[in-house]
Design an enzyme around this catalytic site. Structure first.
Site, short mmCIF file in Angstrom:
data_model
loop_
_atom_site.label_atom_id
_atom_site.label_comp_id
_atom_site.label_asym_id
_atom_site.label_seq_id
_atom_site.Cartn_x
_atom_site.Cartn_y
_atom_site.Cartn_z
N ASP A 94 0.80 -1.23 0.00
CA ASP A 94 0.00 0.00 0.00
C ASP A 94 0.83 1.28 0.00
O ASP A 94 0.30 2.36 0.28
CB ASP A 94 -0.94 0.00 1.20
CG ASP A 94 -0.20 0.10 2.53
OD1 ASP A 94 0.95 -0.38 2.60
OD2 ASP A 94 -0.77 0.64 3.49
N GLU A 95 2.11 1.19 -0.31
CA GLU A 95 2.95 2.38 -0.21
C GLU A 95 4.13 2.27 -1.17
O GLU A 95 4.69 1.20 -1.37
CB GLU A 95 3.46 2.51 1.22
CG GLU A 95 4.16 3.82 1.52
CD GLU A 95 4.47 3.97 3.00
OE1 GLU A 95 4.76 5.09 3.42
OE2 GLU A 95 4.42 2.95 3.73
#
Length: 346
Positions: A94-95
């Site tokens: 997610d990053e």
């Protein structure tokens, strides 16, 4: 991404929307993998024991993780990134860091690119993303947390040093609780305090990390975005329903973890030289033990043998063991490692 795992679950199940949600196990030894913003208002955080989370938020709803779904959504997001740049360095599902100095759509500012990317992510996935924009990775990461959820922030080159100076060191990305406590004992509470320390002082007390702290306290981070950053380690761990006091029982739990790690290594055709054992006791004290071999690990039996040897050195234990983990690092390709061993024979 904002509360990524929990947000995916709320997206896919309307009954969870607006409610405190934790992704993870609800059992006595369960751990929170992610918490919705509704849960975070009660102090529920990732890596928190599920029992503690439930105590803080009695109405907390636990949902089992669906990593196949999270990986699929992550792939959608990565495709959106790739519309703007090939310089993408994933940190997790997610990053990621993006270098948009030169971008495919010739957009003039990074701020506009971030706005477009966030809107496209919302359109494609239905999820909110936040962005940090700056001239280096450290400050971009810090900026990404300033206007969460569903926001973005900019730290300019001119503002960078002053921003760092005003920040508590415990909020620095990469400074954990133990390091922050050590800094506080040395009189270092803010970025200003850190900047006042000499390079020699920081290296004396923090070793190689001292140089890193010296630079970031001045807003300096020259690390490039690395699209093909090599993986540094492969690991697996498990938390037990009841504490373990017996060596044979601990060995029995450790072997499947080593086998899981080795299956992943075989699938990726990699191996490693350093085996690390992680042990967390009933009082949450955590220790690690590592052993680096002269050659790469040849198979799962050798990995189990090394990890069992380190485990045996810890027994007998006064406190029960609640978690065991094993990690393989100093990675290399299996074929190359085997070739090196064959050459060494002649």
């Amino acid at each position: 991404m904002d509360a990524f795992y929990a947000s995916v679950e709320q997206r896919d199940n309307p009954d969870l929307r607006g409610k405190p949600v934790a992704v993870g196990g609800s059992a006595a030894r369960g751990v929170v993998a992610a918490a919705s913003y509704e849960a975070r208002t009660f102090g529920v955080r990732s890596a928190m024991p599920s029992v503690t989370a439930k105590r803080r938020c009695p109405d907390l709803i636990f949902v089992k993780p669906r990593f196949d779904v999270y990986r699929a959504v992550s792939a959608q997001i990565r495709e959106i990134f790739a519309e703007h740049t090939d310089l993408i360095e994933p940190l997790s599902l997610d990053e990621a860091y993006l270098d948009v100095t030169e971008n495919k759509q010739n957009i003039a500012t990074a701020t506009e690119i971030a706005t477009i990317i966030r809107a496209h992510i919302k359109e494609v996935t239905g999820l909110n993303a936040s962005a940090g924009i700056s001239y280096c990775k450290f400050l971009a990461k810090m900026a990404s947390d300033l206007n969460k959820p569903n926001g973005q922030a900019v730290i300019t080159p001119k503002a960078g040093p002053d921003f760092v100076a005003s920040l508590p060191v415990k909020k620095f990305h990469g400074v954990g609780p133990a390091t922050a406590a050590k800094m506080e004992r040395l009189g270092i509470v803010t970025g200003t305090d850190l900047r006042e320390k000499s390079l020699a002082f920081l290296q004396e007390h923090f070793g190689k990390s001292g140089g890193w702290y010296y630079r970031i306290s001045r807003g300096i981070d020259e690390r490039p975005v690395q699209p093909n950053r090599p993986r540094k380690s492969v690991g697996a761990e498990d938390t037990f329903m009841t504490d373990i006091f017996d060596l044979d029982a601990a060995r029995a739990e450790l072997a499947p973890l080593a086998e899981k790690v080795w299956r992943h290594c075989e699938a990726k055709e990699i191996t490693g030289r350093t085996v690390t054992l992680k042990v967390k006791f009933a009082d949450f004290q955590q220790i690690t033990r590592s052993r680096t071999l002269p050659t790469h690990v040849r198979g799962v039996d050798e990995m189990i043998e090394v990890s069992h040897s380190m485990l045996a050195d810890l027994f007998p234990v006064e406190k029960g063991i609640r978690l065991l983990g094993v990690t393989l690092s100093s990675l290399g390709e299996i074929a190359q490692s085997m070739e090196t061993k064959q050459l060494a024979l002649f």
